[in-house]
Write an enzyme that holds these catalytic residues in place. Structure first.
Site, short mmCIF file in Angstrom:
data_model
loop_
_atom_site.label_atom_id
_atom_site.label_comp_id
_atom_site.label_asym_id
_atom_site.label_seq_id
_atom_site.Cartn_x
_atom_site.Cartn_y
_atom_site.Cartn_z
N GLY A 53 0.81 -1.22 0.00
CA GLY A 53 0.00 0.00 0.00
C GLY A 53 0.84 1.26 0.00
O GLY A 53 0.52 2.24 -0.70
N THR A 54 1.91 1.27 0.77
CA THR A 54 2.75 2.45 0.86
C THR A 54 3.35 2.77 -0.51
O THR A 54 3.35 3.93 -0.96
CB THR A 54 3.87 2.24 1.90
OG1 THR A 54 3.26 1.98 3.17
CG2 THR A 54 4.79 3.44 2.00
N ASN A 102 -8.26 4.33 8.35
CA ASN A 102 -7.75 3.15 9.05
C ASN A 102 -7.91 3.23 10.57
O ASN A 102 -7.89 2.20 11.24
CB ASN A 102 -6.28 2.91 8.69
CG ASN A 102 -5.45 4.16 8.76
OD1 ASN A 102 -5.77 5.17 8.13
ND2 ASN A 102 -4.38 4.13 9.53
N GLN A 113 -7.91 0.02 3.24
CA GLN A 113 -8.77 -0.55 4.28
C GLN A 113 -10.10 -1.08 3.74
O GLN A 113 -10.87 -1.68 4.49
CB GLN A 113 -9.05 0.51 5.37
CG GLN A 113 -7.83 0.85 6.21
CD GLN A 113 -7.37 -0.29 7.13
OE1 GLN A 113 -8.16 -1.17 7.49
NE2 GLN A 113 -6.10 -0.29 7.50
N CYS A 116 1.48 1.91 11.75
CA CYS A 116 2.78 2.49 11.37
C CYS A 116 3.24 3.55 12.35
O CYS A 116 4.39 3.95 12.33
CB CYS A 116 2.69 3.08 9.98
SG CYS A 116 1.82 2.03 8.87
N THR A 145 12.00 -7.82 -11.32
CA THR A 145 11.34 -9.12 -11.45
C THR A 145 10.17 -9.21 -10.47
O THR A 145 10.31 -8.86 -9.30
CB THR A 145 12.36 -10.25 -11.19
OG1 THR A 145 13.41 -10.11 -12.15
CG2 THR A 145 11.72 -11.63 -11.33
N SER A 163 -3.58 -3.08 -0.74
CA SER A 163 -2.50 -3.84 -0.11
C SER A 163 -3.00 -5.25 0.22
O SER A 163 -4.06 -5.41 0.81
CB SER A 163 -2.08 -3.12 1.18
OG SER A 163 -1.12 -3.88 1.85
N ALA A 164 -2.21 -6.26 -0.15
CA ALA A 164 -2.66 -7.65 0.01
C ALA A 164 -2.81 -8.07 1.47
O ALA A 164 -3.71 -8.83 1.82
CB ALA A 164 -1.69 -8.60 -0.69
N HIS A 165 -1.93 -7.54 2.36
CA HIS A 165 -1.96 -8.08 3.74
C HIS A 165 -3.13 -7.57 4.56
O HIS A 165 -3.32 -8.00 5.70
CB HIS A 165 -0.62 -7.83 4.44
CG HIS A 165 -0.37 -6.43 4.92
ND1 HIS A 165 -0.59 -6.05 6.22
CD2 HIS A 165 0.09 -5.34 4.29
CE1 HIS A 165 -0.25 -4.78 6.37
NE2 HIS A 165 0.16 -4.32 5.21
#
Ligand code: PLP
Length: 394
Positions: free
Chosen positions: A71-72, A151, A179, A325, A237, A199-201
């Site tokens: 995300g960042t 968030n 979010q 963060c 890559t 963001s995946a996490h």
């Protein structure tokens, strides 16, 4: 001790199906997606399948997805990329006071490079007024960046209305949807969005992978220079296992979205109503209804949020103050201050963010533990309330 995890806004546990989807690409299927041979093409297929899966989450075409390192990076790429490509002609960015630091600090960086930045306020519930965005737009405005949902306090913003305004003004519109993607429906076309960060996490995928949606025709410079990967938009890559896991997580999130949002909304409201009913001098931060299904955020007068967290942790309950963060910073949250919450009250805030493994029993445990912990801490607190405000006897 069994943990009661209520910090899903900070990060989510990876689903077993996601880990399984990633597994082959760590060792057995290790080809480079840029290689022409069949092993390379096997990895390329995994990347392209994931691109379609994440595109479905936000109703865009797969070719408009750029995979990133999270995300960042997506926020940095959107803001710096558009500013670098558009500078000279327009040099004004509009954002809001409650954005994540990935947006706010990037806008500040652009300020250092000569851009003007307008920071729109929010009301006491954390809501942006689309009129404030409209009024701030000038002939010099290049980009508006507004998050889909906050968030910390969970306030869901009127993105579609803002998208209408930016569309009419011919200004790029970036949305940080970190979010909300995988949790709420997103349609980049009907919402008038040109750039969108995911963001995946935060949706039960792996850490360190994300994506930026870029509408075709958007002038954007790459952050990373090197090879021609990601259509020359992000050199290097590809993180094939991470991308494959992101795709699987997106597919699962999309399939169960409505049902999970309904389940969490019930638990959220039960937690809010119980805590507000059982504890004195407590405030709910954020909007009561225009709120993420999994978010609660309370301020408790006379005590520090960190102390509450430590006592909760001792009972196996994981919650947080502020954003993940900035949780090591002793400064009160910039988001809570932007809502007009006094500094002392902002320091007494705790966020409980719910998720896939939250059960009714977990909610009951928090509802039982929290009033007890607050009472204990208040009994030790040197702070007392007087009619006119706060007195610190130390
Ligand atoms: N934007 C928002 C709204 C967030 O909540 C976060 C993470 O907490 C980020 C951006 C940063 O995402 P990442 O952790 O993937 O870099």
């Amino acid at each position: 001790m069994k943990h009661i995890y209520m910090d899903y806004a900070a990060t989510t546990p990876m689903l077993p199906e996601v880990a399984e989807a990633m597994q082959p690409y760590f060792s057995r299927k290790y080809g480079n997606p840029s290689s022409i041979h069949s092993m390379g093409q096997e990895s390329r297929d995994a990347v392209e399948q994931a691109r379609s899966q994440v595109a479905a989450l936000i109703a865009c075409r797969p070719e408009n997805v750029v995979f990133t390192g999270g995300g960042t990076e997506s926020d940095n790429q959107a803001i710096k990329g558009v500013c670098l490509a558009g500078r000279g002609k327009r040099n004004h960015i509009i954002t809001t006071a409650i954005e994540h630091h990935a947006v706010l600090n990037t806008c500040n960086y652009m300020k250092g490079l000569g851009f003007d930045v307008t920071v729109a306020p929010v009301d006491s519930c954390g809501m942006v007024d689309p009129d404030d965005i409209k009024k701030a737009i000038t002939a010099k405005t290049l980009l508006v960046s507004v998050m889909h949902a906050n968030n910390e306090v969970g306030a869901i913003q009127p993105i579609e209305q803002i998208g209408n305004i930016t569309g009419q003004a011919g200004v790029y519109f970036h949305v940080d949807a970190v979010q909300t993607a995988g949790h709420l429906p997103i349609d980049v076309d009907s919402m008038g969005i040109d750039l969108l960060s995911v963001s995946a996490h935060k949706l039960y995928g792996p850490k360190g992978v994300g994506m930026l949606y870029v509408r075709e025709g958007t002038r954007i410079a790459p952050l990373l220079h090197g090879g021609e990967q990601e259509n020359e938009r992000r050199a290097g890559t590809e993180n094939v296992p991470g991308i494959a896991g992101f795709g699987k997580a997106a597919e699962i999130a999309l399939a169960g979205m409505g049902e999970e949002a309904g389940r969490l909304t019930k638990y959220r409201d039960r937690l809010i109503d119980s805590v507000m009913g059982k504890v004195a001098d407590v405030y709910l931060n954020g909007h009561r209804t225009s709120r993420l299904p999994n978010n609660t955020n309370f301020s408790f007068d006379f005590i520090e949020g960190e102390a509450i967290l430590m006592y909760l942790d001792a009972e196996g309950i994981c919650a947080s103050t502020g954003s993940a963060c900035s949780s090591t910073s002793s400064e009160p949250s910039h988001v809570l201050l932007a809502l007009g919450i006094p500094v002392e009250r902002a320091r007494g805030s705790v966020r409980f963010s719910l998720g896939r493994w939250t059960s009714g029993e977990d909610v009951d445990k928090v509802v039982e533990a929290l009033p007890r912990i607050v009472e204990k801490l208040r009994a030790m607190s040197p702070l007392v309330k007087e009619k006119c405000g706060w007195i610190n006897y130390l």
